[in-house]
Design a protein around this motif. Structure first.
Motif, short mmCIF file in Angstrom:
data_model
loop_
_atom_site.label_atom_id
_atom_site.label_comp_id
_atom_site.label_asym_id
_atom_site.label_seq_id
_atom_site.Cartn_x
_atom_site.Cartn_y
_atom_site.Cartn_z
N UNK A 1 0.92 -1.24 0.14
CA UNK A 1 0.10 0.07 0.04
C UNK A 1 0.89 1.29 0.02
N UNK A 2 1.99 1.21 -0.36
CA UNK A 2 3.01 2.38 -0.63
C UNK A 2 3.09 2.89 0.70
N UNK A 3 3.13 2.01 1.94
CA UNK A 3 3.51 2.37 3.18
C UNK A 3 2.44 3.57 3.67
N UNK A 4 1.03 3.50 3.25
CA UNK A 4 0.04 4.38 3.71
C UNK A 4 -0.15 4.33 5.49
N UNK A 5 -0.70 5.32 5.84
CA UNK A 5 -0.74 5.09 7.36
C UNK A 5 -2.21 4.19 7.56
N UNK A 6 -1.94 3.21 8.51
CA UNK A 6 -3.10 2.59 8.86
C UNK A 6 -2.94 2.79 10.41
N UNK B 1 5.78 6.74 1.51
CA UNK B 1 4.39 6.87 2.32
C UNK B 1 3.40 7.61 1.37
N UNK B 2 2.30 6.93 1.13
CA UNK B 2 1.08 7.50 0.32
C UNK B 2 0.07 8.20 1.07
N UNK B 3 0.19 8.41 2.19
CA UNK B 3 -0.73 9.37 3.38
C UNK B 3 -1.49 8.45 3.85
N UNK B 4 -2.64 8.88 3.96
CA UNK B 4 -3.73 8.02 4.84
C UNK B 4 -4.13 7.06 3.88
N UNK B 5 -4.36 5.83 4.62
CA UNK B 5 -4.90 4.77 3.91
C UNK B 5 -6.36 4.68 3.45
N UNK C 1 -8.98 11.70 13.30
CA UNK C 1 -7.64 10.99 13.02
C UNK C 1 -6.58 11.97 13.10
N UNK C 2 -6.79 13.20 12.62
CA UNK C 2 -5.79 14.28 13.10
C UNK C 2 -5.48 14.52 14.15
N UNK C 3 -6.46 14.79 15.15
CA UNK C 3 -6.32 15.01 16.33
C UNK C 3 -5.61 13.68 17.35
N UNK D 1 6.23 10.20 -2.02
CA UNK D 1 5.67 10.50 -0.75
C UNK D 1 4.55 11.40 -0.92
N UNK D 2 3.37 11.19 -0.57
CA UNK D 2 2.11 11.67 -0.89
C UNK D 2 1.30 12.09 0.25
N UNK D 3 0.41 13.17 0.26
CA UNK D 3 -0.55 13.34 1.12
C UNK D 3 0.06 13.64 2.56
#
Ligand code: T3D
Length: 260
Positions: free
Chosen positions: A22-27, A60-64, A81-83, A108-110
């Motif tokens: 997942x291009x290291x997206x944040x889970x 990292x592709x940002x949020x999953x 989720x930001x908080x 590196x996205x988002x």
């Protein structure tokens, strides 16, 4: 599979984002692992530098975005989720009194782009790129992007990057001052490792206070910044490394800093 690989060697705590499919997206699991890794970076005196990179072809592709419910029955709070995840992460990275080196190995996205910009020294492979992808999906920059971009690249470039979501090459990112260096792909990890090891062998107390001074300058007038420099110089003088630095200079040898 661990979403984050963590290892400590030679004073360098390595964080490898590890969701390559997942291009290291944040889970949520990756966020939780980063919280734990940050705790270790903060608490363990053996950690004198952090080195961040991504596994596989992306950084990292940002949020999953996979599996997101796009027709939720109840209103969604996209700020939640930001908080709970991104904001505390960025603040802890900036407050960590140790350097964080980032090796951007691919796209590196988002939030992934801005997570990189939250690090203290950023190197990127020539094939890497930075994308403020938020606008493409109807969002606004987060993970500190709207703070870092205008300060690093100027308002005009920040605005255009955020409004178009255009891809910025690693070379242009370095030319624009977003990052420290663009290096050949094969040189990325050797260069980032060398830098991280050098920093880990450096005067940690001084490096932490340098970080504090540089980041404080964005919100300070000159007078306040001069006062801060005085306070920080006092603080660094309470430690041991500066004595070793001067002794090594006088004895014409390399200093051996203990990070104290
Ligand atoms: O509520 C909240 O979470 C708010 C917070 C938001 C923070 C944000 O970060 S919002 C921005 C989220 N990120 C994006 O919008 C970027 C989405 N990804 C892309 O635009 C492209 O993937 C890239 C430009 C990054 C890379 O393109 P490319 O062509 O090199 O790769 P690809 O084929 O698109 O992606 C490869 C795989 O990774 C693919 O999976 P597949 O089809 O092989 O099974 C793709 O779906 C997956 N992937 C890429 N990005 C994400 C992702 N999976 C989940 N989430 C992603 N963000």
């Amino acid at each position: 599979m661990d979403p984050l690989l963590v290892s400590l060697d030679g004073g360098v705590l390595r964080w490898t984002l590890n969701r390559p499919e997942r291009l290291n997206a944040f889970s949520l699991e990756l966020h939780a692992a980063l919280r734990e890794a940050m705790k270790r970076a903060e608490a363990d005196a053996a950690v004198r530098c952090v080195l961040v990179t991504g596994a596989g072809r992306g950084f990292c592709a940002g949020a999953d975005l996979a599996g997101r419910d796009v027709n939720p029955a109840a209103p969604v709070d996209l700020g939640a989720t930001l908080e709970s995840n991104y904001n505390p992460l960025v603040l802890r990275m900036r407050a960590l009194p140790k350097p964080i080196v980032c090796a951007v190995n691919g796209v590196a996205a988002g939030a992934g782009a801005n997570f990189a910009l939250a690090c203290d020294i950023v190197l990127a492979a020539r094939s890497a790129c930075f994308i403020q992808a938020f606008v493409k999906i109807g969002l606004v920059p987060d993970c500190g992007g709207s703070y870092f971009l205008p300060r690093l690249a100027g308002v005009q470039r920040a605005m255009a990057l955020a409004m178009t979501g255009e891809r910025l090459s690693a070379e242009d990112a370095a030319r624009w001052g977003l990052i420290w260096k663009c290096v050949e792909d094969a040189d990325l990890m050797p260069e980032a490792e060398k830098l991280a090891r050098e920093l880990a062998a450096g005067p940690t107390r001084s490096l932490g206070l340098i970080k504090q001074a540089i980041y404080a300058s964005a919100g300070n007038a000159l007078g306040a910044q001069l006062q801060l420099e005085r306070e920080l110089q006092r603080k660094v003088g309470e430690g041991e490394d500066w004595k070793e630095g001067i002794a090594a200079f006088q004895q014409k040898r390399k200093p051996s800093f203990k990070g104290r």
